[in-house]
Every structure is written in C-alpha cells, then in structure tokens.
Design a protein around this motif. Structure first.
Motif, mmCIF file in Angstrom:
data_model
loop_
_atom_site.group_PDB
_atom_site.id
_atom_site.type_symbol
_atom_site.label_atom_id
_atom_site.label_comp_id
_atom_site.label_asym_id
_atom_site.label_seq_id
_atom_site.Cartn_x
_atom_site.Cartn_y
_atom_site.Cartn_z
ATOM 1 N N THR A 1 26.589 44.850 65.233
ATOM 2 C CA THR A 1 27.834 45.525 65.848
ATOM 3 C C THR A 1 27.945 46.810 65.112
ATOM 4 O O THR A 1 27.358 47.405 63.919
ATOM 5 N N ASP A 2 28.907 47.559 65.521
ATOM 6 C CA ASP A 2 29.218 48.921 65.086
ATOM 7 C C ASP A 2 29.515 48.585 63.637
ATOM 8 O O ASP A 2 29.349 49.696 62.571
ATOM 9 N N GLU A 3 30.703 47.813 63.486
ATOM 10 C CA GLU A 3 31.147 47.542 62.104
ATOM 11 C C GLU A 3 30.191 46.930 61.035
ATOM 12 O O GLU A 3 30.046 47.682 59.894
ATOM 13 N N ALA A 4 29.295 45.939 61.492
ATOM 14 C CA ALA A 4 28.168 45.771 60.457
ATOM 15 C C ALA A 4 27.348 46.791 60.286
ATOM 16 O O ALA A 4 26.705 46.937 59.200
ATOM 17 N N PHE A 5 26.815 47.598 61.151
ATOM 18 C CA PHE A 5 26.096 48.757 60.940
ATOM 19 C C PHE A 5 26.669 49.761 59.791
ATOM 20 O O PHE A 5 26.030 50.134 58.970
ATOM 21 N N HIS A 6 27.973 49.973 60.044
ATOM 22 C CA HIS A 6 28.509 50.830 59.119
ATOM 23 C C HIS A 6 28.449 50.424 57.812
ATOM 24 O O HIS A 6 28.470 51.095 56.702
ATOM 25 N N ARG A 7 28.647 49.098 57.468
ATOM 26 C CA ARG A 7 28.606 48.549 56.156
ATOM 27 C C ARG A 7 27.336 48.407 55.567
ATOM 28 O O ARG A 7 26.904 48.828 54.507
ATOM 29 N N ALA A 8 26.278 48.343 56.640
ATOM 30 C CA ALA A 8 24.858 48.460 56.181
ATOM 31 C C ALA A 8 24.419 49.477 55.951
ATOM 32 O O ALA A 8 23.393 49.768 54.914
ATOM 33 N N GLU A 9 24.877 50.587 56.556
ATOM 34 C CA GLU A 9 24.235 52.010 56.299
ATOM 35 C C GLU A 9 24.017 52.718 55.013
ATOM 36 O O GLU A 9 22.869 52.805 54.786
ATOM 37 N N PRO A 10 25.256 52.634 54.067
ATOM 38 C CA PRO A 10 24.853 53.022 52.730
ATOM 39 C C PRO A 10 23.795 52.202 51.953
ATOM 40 O O PRO A 10 23.365 52.838 51.345
#
Length: 306
Positions: A144-153
């Motif tokens: 999901t977009d939310e999970a991706f944004h958490r994973a990105e950094p």
C-alpha cells in the motif's frame, strides 16, 4: 552514507551474502539493528559491524519498529513470518520482505501480516553482493501507499533506488521479469563474445564497438563476462562473488512458474532456464551467472542451432 534523523529499532532476519551487508548499512545509517541468522559466523560478523546478535527470531523482533527478512525461499519466509514474527513483534511493526520468492507466497504472507495488524511490503532487490555491501541496491516494492512510505527511508539506507511497483506482490513481479531479461541478455552477450573470439576479432575491440552500438546492454557495459574488458566485474575475479548461477536459476524457475500460471509466452525465458539448469547441474552453481560464457565457448550446449 546519510544518517537518519529518526533512528529506529530494526530487526533483520537472514544475514547471508546480501543480508549481512544490508544490516551493516542500516547500522551506518544510525539505526539500532537486531540481527538473526542460523549461522554463528554470520552473527559474529553482524556484531562486529555494530548490530546486536540474537539467536532466536522471537527475541530479535520483540521490541522493534520494523522487521526486514532476507531468506532463501518462500517456504522459509512464510514459516518465519507466520510463526516467529506475527504475534511476537509489536503490533503495528512494519514487515519488509526483501527475499526473492514467488508471487503467490508473497501475497499469502502479506495477507497474514496485515490480518495480524502488521503493515507489509515485498521489496526484492537488484544489485548483487557488492551493491548490498556498498548500499547501492535497487528495491522494487509492492504494498500500500502507506506501507511504502514507511518502508522507503529504511530501504533508502541500503540502496540507491526505491521504487513503488504497485500492490503487494508487484515487487516480486518486477524482480522476476527483470532477472528473466537479465539472464537472456547475459547469455546473448556471452554468445557474441565467444563467436567474436572464434572468428578472430579482438575482444576489447568488439567491446569498444558494441558498447557504443545497438548491441549495447547492461550485461556488456556494466557486467562484462570477459576478464580484463569493461569495468571490474566477477569475470576479473574468477567468476567469484556477484550473483551465483544457482540463484539466477532459482529466479528463472519462479518466473517460469508465474508465466505458466497466466499462460504467457516466454520462449527466451524457457531457453535461458534450460541453459542455466544445465550449467548449474554441471557443478557451476556457485559461480557468478556470467561464467556461463565458458560453457558456450566449449560448445557444452550442443552444436550450432541446438
């Protein structure tokens, strides 16, 4: 490497050729890394690199904010995540699977994680051992977009590119398609170098021409299978390191299963799998996949047209 402004507690499960370097880069980025592997030497090395070694997965994940898995196959990933991570890591911890496994298992693991209250992304990698150590991997991420944004950094601390491919499983689709393409282009590159040599063309000259012409590919200009030609590659180290033939074959088999499941025509993929299977079965599974040039030079796969 830039240190994170908000350091986290991150568990990394699996400290092999890829996971060990990834763990070290998370430490360099300022994170507190809890490391687990069945291999005692791998654990000791992780400790030397600044991680906290654990000899039990459940202990390693007990108080972390994210869990990164880098494991050999889907069966192990599913077992570890469902038995030792879900229900043992704090609810809400982000699960990031960087293993290369089949799409069906990835989606099943993702569903189990999310049902248990854990956001999940699949984030297989491209780049090999050197990139894992150097922090220059490419991550193809599904979730999901939310999970991706958490994973990105977190992933950015280990790589040069982090790309959101789509929903859960999309990262694995991108990885298998990329590696099927890589396998095919490497075989073609090896074939042409072998043919050029047999026809009397200097291989450096062939490289100088083709690397600037329409035959150019990453397999030639970034990972040349010929020693002493092009940038440094496993060919310059006896085909040690890099990306093992056995791992390439694993990825090709995943791709073939996926192609069959959707009735896709992949004749080059089929042939690449057959050639790498033969090369692996001949005892070369531990060599870098570009070492297949030796078999082509020796006509190990039969006469012209075979």
């Amino acid at each position: 490497m830039r240190r994170e402004d908000n350091p986290m507690k991150i568990a990394i499960i699996g400290l092999g050729n890829m996971g060990g370097g990834m763990a070290a880069n998370l430490v360099k980025a300022g994170h507190e890394v809890h490391a687990f592997d069945l291999s005692e030497p791998a654990l000791l090395k992780a400790g030397e690199n600044g991680a906290k070694p654990y000899r039990n997965v459940r202990d390693a994940v007990a108080d972390v904010e994210a869990v990164v898995t880098m494991l050999p196959n889907g069966k192990i990933v599913e077992s570890v995540v469902t038995a030792d991570v879900i229900g043992h890591a704090p609810k809400g911890a982000l699960l990031i699977d960087c293993s290369t496994i089949d799409v069906a298992t990835t989606r099943r693991v993702g569903e189990a994680a999310e049902a248990g209250g854990y956001p999940f992304v699949d984030a297989p990698v491209s780049g090999g051992i050197a990139a894992a150590s150097g922090g220059t991997l490419t991550f193809m991420v599904g979730g999901t977009d939310e999970a991706f944004h958490r994973a990105e950094p977190i992933l950015s601390a280990m790589g040069k590119a982090v790309i959101h491919a789509g929903a859960t499983g999309a990262g694995q689709v991108a990885k298998m398609c990329n590696n099927m393409l890589l396998a095919s282009t490497m075989i073609a590159t090896c074939e042409t170098f072998a043919l050029a040599e047999k026809l009397g063309l200097d291989l450096q000259t062939f490289y100088d021409i083709s690397s600037k012409a329409t035959g150019q590919s990453w397999s030639m200009t970034s990972y040349c299978p010929v020693p002493g030609v092009g940038p440094q590659s496993p060919a310059d180290n006896g085909y040690q390191g890099g990306f093992a033939t056995a791992l390439m074959l694993k990825d090709l088999r995943i791709a073939m299963e996926a192609a069959q499941s959707v009735d896709a025509s992949v004749p080059m993929g089929v042939r690449s799998e057959a050639l790498y299977a033969a090369f692996n079965d001949a005892g070369h599974g531990g060599l870098d996949f570009s070492a297949i040039i030796a078999a082509l030079k020796d006509n190990a796969f039969g006469p012209v047209g075979a």
